[in-house]
Write a protein that holds these residues in place. Structure first.
Motif, PDB file in Angstrom:
ATOM      1  N   GLY A 156       0.780  -1.228   0.000  1.00 50.20           N
ATOM      2  CA  GLY A 156       0.000   0.000   0.000  1.00 50.20           C
ATOM      3  C   GLY A 156       0.809   1.274   0.000  1.00 50.20           C
ATOM      4  O   GLY A 156       0.759   2.060  -0.943  1.00 50.20           O
ATOM      5  N   VAL A 157       1.574   1.494   1.047  1.00 54.63           N
ATOM      6  CA  VAL A 157       2.227   2.783   1.232  1.00 54.63           C
ATOM      7  C   VAL A 157       3.193   3.118   0.100  1.00 54.63           C
ATOM      8  O   VAL A 157       3.411   4.284  -0.215  1.00 54.63           O
ATOM      9  N   SER A 158       3.780   2.119  -0.530  1.00 54.55           N
ATOM     10  CA  SER A 158       4.794   2.394  -1.542  1.00 54.55           C
ATOM     11  C   SER A 158       4.212   2.600  -2.930  1.00 54.55           C
ATOM     12  O   SER A 158       4.941   2.948  -3.853  1.00 54.55           O
ATOM     13  N   ASN A 159       2.886   2.402  -3.105  1.00 54.89           N
ATOM     14  CA  ASN A 159       2.265   2.563  -4.412  1.00 54.89           C
ATOM     15  C   ASN A 159       1.705   3.964  -4.589  1.00 54.89           C
ATOM     16  O   ASN A 159       1.454   4.683  -3.620  1.00 54.89           O
ATOM     17  N   ASP A 160       1.475   4.332  -5.843  1.00 51.32           N
ATOM     18  CA  ASP A 160       0.782   5.576  -6.162  1.00 51.32           C
ATOM     19  C   ASP A 160      -0.587   5.202  -6.711  1.00 51.32           C
ATOM     20  O   ASP A 160      -0.701   4.671  -7.818  1.00 51.32           O
ATOM     21  N   TYR A 161      -1.630   5.470  -5.923  1.00 45.98           N
ATOM     22  CA  TYR A 161      -2.993   5.162  -6.342  1.00 45.98           C
ATOM     23  C   TYR A 161      -3.580   6.404  -7.011  1.00 45.98           C
ATOM     24  O   TYR A 161      -3.518   7.510  -6.467  1.00 45.98           O
ATOM     25  N   GLN A 162      -4.164   6.206  -8.193  1.00 43.57           N
ATOM     26  CA  GLN A 162      -4.630   7.331  -8.992  1.00 43.57           C
ATOM     27  C   GLN A 162      -6.088   7.163  -9.392  1.00 43.57           C
ATOM     28  O   GLN A 162      -6.594   6.039  -9.532  1.00 43.57           O
ATOM     29  N   LEU A 163      -6.739   8.293  -9.586  1.00 46.04           N
ATOM     30  CA  LEU A 163      -8.082   8.364 -10.130  1.00 46.04           C
ATOM     31  C   LEU A 163      -8.003   9.137 -11.437  1.00 46.04           C
ATOM     32  O   LEU A 163      -7.702  10.322 -11.444  1.00 46.04           O
ATOM     33  N   ASP A 164      -8.205   8.431 -12.549  1.00 46.14           N
ATOM     34  CA  ASP A 164      -8.098   9.042 -13.879  1.00 46.14           C
ATOM     35  C   ASP A 164      -6.768   9.763 -14.072  1.00 46.14           C
ATOM     36  O   ASP A 164      -6.703  10.859 -14.643  1.00 46.14           O
ATOM     37  N   GLY A 165      -5.699   9.155 -13.557  1.00 43.90           N
ATOM     38  CA  GLY A 165      -4.367   9.683 -13.802  1.00 43.90           C
ATOM     39  C   GLY A 165      -3.865  10.688 -12.803  1.00 43.90           C
ATOM     40  O   GLY A 165      -2.785  11.252 -12.998  1.00 43.90           O
ATOM     41  N   ILE A 166      -4.574  10.915 -11.701  1.00 44.94           N
ATOM     42  CA  ILE A 166      -4.116  11.881 -10.704  1.00 44.94           C
ATOM     43  C   ILE A 166      -4.152  11.236  -9.324  1.00 44.94           C
ATOM     44  O   ILE A 166      -5.064  10.474  -8.993  1.00 44.94           O
ATOM     45  N   SER A 167      -3.144  11.515  -8.509  1.00 38.90           N
ATOM     46  CA  SER A 167      -2.938  10.800  -7.250  1.00 38.90           C
ATOM     47  C   SER A 167      -4.025  11.110  -6.227  1.00 38.90           C
ATOM     48  O   SER A 167      -4.440  12.263  -6.052  1.00 38.90           O
ATOM     49  N   VAL A 168      -4.469  10.050  -5.517  1.00 39.40           N
ATOM     50  CA  VAL A 168      -5.420  10.185  -4.418  1.00 39.40           C
ATOM     51  C   VAL A 168      -4.975   9.282  -3.269  1.00 39.40           C
ATOM     52  O   VAL A 168      -5.730   8.456  -2.768  1.00 39.40           O
ATOM     53  N   ASN A 169      -3.732   9.447  -2.831  1.00 39.10           N
ATOM     54  CA  ASN A 169      -3.167   8.609  -1.786  1.00 39.10           C
ATOM     55  C   ASN A 169      -3.514   9.135  -0.393  1.00 39.10           C
ATOM     56  O   ASN A 169      -3.884  10.296  -0.216  1.00 39.10           O
ATOM     57  N   HIS A 170      -3.352   8.260   0.589  1.00 43.18           N
ATOM     58  CA  HIS A 170      -3.574   8.641   1.980  1.00 43.18           C
ATOM     59  C   HIS A 170      -2.427   9.536   2.435  1.00 43.18           C
ATOM     60  O   HIS A 170      -1.262   9.157   2.308  1.00 43.18           O
ATOM     61  N   PRO A 171      -2.690  10.732   2.985  1.00 44.80           N
ATOM     62  CA  PRO A 171      -1.602  11.664   3.349  1.00 44.80           C
ATOM     63  C   PRO A 171      -0.846  11.264   4.594  1.00 44.80           C
ATOM     64  O   PRO A 171       0.248  11.785   4.836  1.00 44.80           O
TER      65      PRO A 171
END
Length: 982
Positions: free
Chosen positions: A166-181
């Motif tokens: 989890g923490v090491s990935n970049d999760y995106q919504l339509d190409g823009i990051s929405v990770n946990h801060p």
């Protein structure tokens, strides 16, 4: 003479014609030729070089073409646009391609639809995997987007290519990051029905991608079309349709039931201009735990953990002109996650579970346009806001009760803590893509910037200010909620969290894709990033860094049938609060995020289990609380010195080979090495601790020595005790009447030795931190008219002495200041790490069957993950030296709560497992679809988590033993459902 010249010219025409370069092929839809489809060949500068129309057999020919790199595009009304990028055409060469079309009216999707999953893209060294709905709809899945990641070779739901989960990935919504801060990882749980495709990448990714050390997981949401569509779905799992994998006297939790209702609607508001998509989903789940108070092997607790998740999404897409190049997307979503009796485990009483609530709202805005054939611009903004509460059922003024007993220590009356969390994030990105010819090469240059700001607050407080710990020994009628039945009582204090953090990141990047001749592509790129973190509004950590990247692709045959790829790149991790929340903020009063946990071994008698005390009352003279207490130190902080953002250096080699028109072989080797791992270090650790050798551990409650994982007496070869505790114990013996009861020398140390104690904690890059990963994957994929499949084999190796992406913690499951602040936690810490599947095979297959049936199967073979036995210092233990002499318990006081690897990390592993999941659906004559999913069809009950701690074992309680099960593969489950498309 003229006639001779004319004849010579005419004779030469066929020769010239046959020597021209061309692209030929066929266009099919589910194996059927598509007639009258328009086919275009576009150069890398987007200009049309040739066009054609397919004949009755779906055939086309694009000629004449100059040598170079082309994109083949196929269009026809009633079908989705299909593109095949990176088609190389050599001098005097005819390249053959096959393109598959899919039924749909005008599809305005954010994704590029690849012709088939067996095509080879020789224009980039990146090895990505697109999980399109067309290819995954018939596979069994957990009905959430993240579950599709399990289809990626060598990956699990939240773990990619040797990154910490989890923490090491970049999760995106339509190409823009929405990770946990605060913690990193996936924050938005999207329904699989809202996803057009899931892009998984990271191997060979260019400079336009960053802020990850694992991989990129991009969820591309669906878009409306000119065709009005509606669908309703429901599915159901019950306890009666679900087996159990629990054994007798085994604690844990498993899903007992699931209910879902969902639907979506899409279509045009203004035909060819404005489109909508809307979806909603509600899911109820029940989790169960065994009742360990009875002897029945299949008896469950009467109270289950009940989850209710509701979420919705709406999206508008606007094309200012019917055939224009601009596009605007606006998306808004919401969700609420609620759980009652969260945290059941078969040990704690249901009264000590939690009521959790988490409402979330998220949004995305996007604009894209092509001012000219050579230029394209994309601008996006996204964000979310979420508030979470995790509260006990008796309120914040009622303390929890946790008896001190042999074996399991269940909690009663209330949860020990209440917790409130707040997470929010806003991200923006802009990209300019341009195509140019320069220096005898074709260039596709991507230039852009992105920025993110986020907030993470975490407030955890102990309910009632205290947790009562009554001793149960010798009490026959003990009642945990009736204080009149208690005898001697201990109490637990502290362990609170007060975190208020902000994170930020900014990046600039330039990536060039250079086509040199007809077979070679070079991909130089550079990314510059800046990261910042603040605690309570004050700067805590700042860093910047460059990410150089370079790749090369060689189209060996010149016909896009065999490509060799190589890439090297540096990838910095995004900024999260976990990297800097132990920074010392001297300007702030009481800035420590974590508070120490204290155990007072005796307390005054209380008339009610609901009685609470304040810290002032506890510390008052004559309060009745013991003056001596055990303290687990959790509040270590350090000044920030030369902080650098962690990163990974990655080298990748790949081979892609097309076999015919419908088969593809792919071989990938990746090597990753983590650098600049950040953590807390005690600069004076070498002089702050004294070494004790061959220490034996005795459990004073069990009146016996502890045993190790092999059944032998547990002997800790080396133990580092703090000089502070050692000196205090020696000073207490000065002037003692009987030196044998209070020795003047302990472990060979006396007051004559320089027992210094001067901790110098700093938050910095850890020189001794190591983490390296290797992976080899071989994959075979095919795309046939009536069936599709993929088989992969992955061998991986992850080794090091850091459990996650930061140097905090030891085992990866317990948070602490880490082995570089606590020397004992560094013992045996180097070895195979758990965040990698050492050996894995996957096979998935989808097929269209007779009688309106179709379905899919997913088979996974996994070699179990690594672990090692651990020991944790607690107040219940007494210690003996190599001669059997009891050592003062006081010298181990500062070690309380610290875990130690008793054997080298990774010396044990879980059993291998084979899991088969099945999906079948039937199309009824009235368009309704009946679905059946069978998960874990083979009935595997392999362990995936066990008790690794030594100590507290009881002969008549198997759940306390080393290797006692804590979690198994999800049991065999049958899910039935229906889908009504319109």
């Amino acid at each position: 003479m003229r006639l001779t010249l004319v004849l010579m010219a005419l004779a030469a025409l066929p020769i010239t014609s046959t020597a021209q370069s061309a692209v030929t092929g066929t266009v099919l839809e589910s194996g059927t030729p598509v007639e009258a489809a328009s086919v275009f060949a576009a150069r890398s500068n987007k200009s049309i070089a040739a066009e054609a129309v397919t004949d009755s057999l779906g055939r086309f020919r694009l000629a004449p073409l100059a040598a170079g790199l082309y994109t083949i595009t196929v269009r026809k009304v009633g079908y989705r646009v299909a593109e095949r990028a990176g088609v190389r055409v050599g001098e005097d060469q005819t390249v053959s391609v096959s393109v598959a079309l899919t039924q749909a009216t005008q599809q305005l999707s954010t994704i590029t639809v690849i012709s088939t999953p067996t095509s080879i893209d020789a224009s980039t060294p990146e090895l990505s995997l697109r999980l399109d709905r067309e290819f995954t709809a018939l596979l069994p899945s957990a009905r959430d987007a993240s579950s599709l990641i399990a289809l990626v070779p060598g990956a699990r739901t939240n773990q990619l290519w040797g990154g910490a989960p989890g923490v090491s990935n970049d999760y995106q919504l339509d190409g823009i990051s929405v990770n946990h801060p605060g913690l990193g990882g996936d924050f938005l749980a999207l329904s699989v029905d809202w996803i057009e495709a899931l892009d998984v990448r990271g191997l060979g990714a260019g400079a336009e991608h960053g802020n990850f050390q694992g991989g990129i997981i991009n969820a591309i949401t669906r878009t409306g079309t000119n065709d009005r569509r509606m669908a309703f779905r429901t599915n159901y799992e019950s306890a009666g349709l679900t087996a159990t994998n629990f054994n007798a006297n085994e604690q844990g939790v498993e899903q007992a039931g699931r209910r879902e209702a969902s639907g979506e609607i899409s279509g045009p508001i203004a035909r060819d201009r404005l489109f909508y998509f809307a979806g909603a989903q509600i899911v109820g789940r029940d989790l169960r735990s065994p009742n360990l108070t009875t002897a029945a092997p299949r008896d469950f607790q009467a109270v289950q953990e009940e989850h209710l998740n509701a979420r919705g999404l709406g999206k508008l897409t606007w094309r200012p002109a019917a055939r224009g190049s601009q596009r605007v997307d606006a998306l808004f979503g919401f969700g609420t996650q609620a759980a009652d009796h969260a945290g059941i485990n078969g040990v704690d009483d249901p009264s000590a579970t939690l009521r959790t609530r988490q409402p979330t709202a998220f949004y995305e805005l996007g604009w894209s346009g092509s001012p000219s054939a050579r230029n394209a611009v994309d601008v996006r903004l996204a964000g979310y806001n979420a508030i979470e509460s995790r509260l006990g059922y008796q309120g914040s003024v009622v303390p929890a009760v946790q008896p001190v007993t042999l074996g399991r220590e269940p909690t009663f009356q209330n949860s020990a803590f209440d917790e409130r969390r707040h997470a929010s994030s806003t991200s923006g990105t802009i990209q300019w893509r341009t195509s140019r010819s320069a220096l005898r090469a074709e260039h596709e240059l991507v230039v852009g910037a992105e920025a993110t700001r986020g907030h993470w607050g975490n407030q955890r407080t102990r309910n009632g200010g205290v947790t009562w710990r009554p001793y149960t020994f010798g009490i026959a009628a003990f009642d945990p909620v009736d204080a009149s039945t208690w005898g001697t009582t201990a109490s637990e204090w502290g362990g609170d969290i007060r975190l208020d953090s902000d994170v930020s990141s900014v990046a600039l990047f330039a990536q060039d894709y250079v086509s040199v001749g007809s077979r070679l592509t070079l991909t130089p790129g550079l990314r510059y990033g800046r990261w910042g973190g603040a605690l309570r509004g004050l700067n805590a950590a700042r860093a910047d860094g460059f990410d150089p990247r370079i790749g090369v692709v060689w189209d060996v045959t010149g016909r896009n049938t065999l490509a060799l790829k190589a890439h090297w790149g540096r990838y910095h991790q995004g900024m999260y609060a976990l990297f800097f929340d132990r920074a010392l903020i001297e300007e702030a009063d009481g800035a420590n995020i974590y508070t120490n946990r204290r155990m007072y071994y005796s307390a005054p008698s209380v008339s009610s289990a609901r009685t609470s005390f304040t810290v002032t009352e506890r510390d008052a003279a004559g309060s009745g609380f013991s003056t001596y207490y055990g303290e687990e130190v959790l509040d270590e902080t350090g000044r920030v010195e030369r902080y650098k953002q962690p990163y990974v250096d990655q080298a990748m080699l790949g081979l892609e080979k097309g076999i015919g028109r419908s088969w593809k072989v792919e071989v990938v080797y990746a090597h990753r090495r983590n650098r600049d791992i950040v953590g807390l270090i005690d600069r004076n650790a070498a002089s702050n601790y004294s070494v004790m050798h061959n220490v034996k551990v005795d459990d004073q409650f069990a009146l016996d020595y502890l045993r190790d994982a092999r059944g032998k007496l547990l002997v800790l070869p080396t133990v580092y005790v703090s000089n502070k505790d050692l000196k205090a114990a020696l000073l207490s013996c000065v002037g003692a009447f009987d030196p044998t009861l209070c020795p003047t020398s302990i472990g060979g140390y006396s007051l004559a030795d320089p027992l210094e104690w001067n901790p110098a904690y700093v938050l910095t890059t850890i020189p001794g931190a190591k983490r390296a990963y290797e992976q080899l994957t071989v994959m075979l994929r095919t795309y046939q008219p009536r069936w599709r499949g993929e088989a992969s084999f992955t061998k991986a190796r992850l080794i090091g002495n850091v459990a996650g992406v930061a140097g905090f913690g030891t085992t990866g499951t317990r948070f602490s200041a880490g082995p570089y602040a606590h020397p004992n936690e560094a013992m045996n810490d180097y070895g195979p790490l758990p965040d990698a599947l050492e050996l894995e095979g996957k096979v998935w297959l989808t097929v269209k069957l007779p009688f309106a049936l179709e379905g899919g199967v997913l088979f996974t073979h996994t070699l179990g993950e690594r672990f090692a036995p651990t020991f944790e210092f607690e107040g219940r233990y007494v210690y003996h030296d190599s001669l059997g002499t009891m050592m003062p318990a006081e010298i181990f006081r500062s070690l309380l709560g610290q875990p130690v690897f008793v054997e080298p990390r990774g010396s044990w592993h879980y059993p291998s497992r084979d899991v088969v999941d099945l999906h079948l659906e039937w199309q009824s004559p009235k368009a309704a679809v009946v679905t059946v999913d069978l998960f874990n069809a083979l009935g595997s009950d392999a362990l995936t988590s066990v008790n690794t701690r030594l100590g507290g074992q009881l002969p008549d309680d198997p759940s306390t033993n080393f290797l006692a099960g804590r979690l198994r593969v999800a049991p065999r489950t049958l899910r039935i459902g229906a889908r009504i498309p319109r």
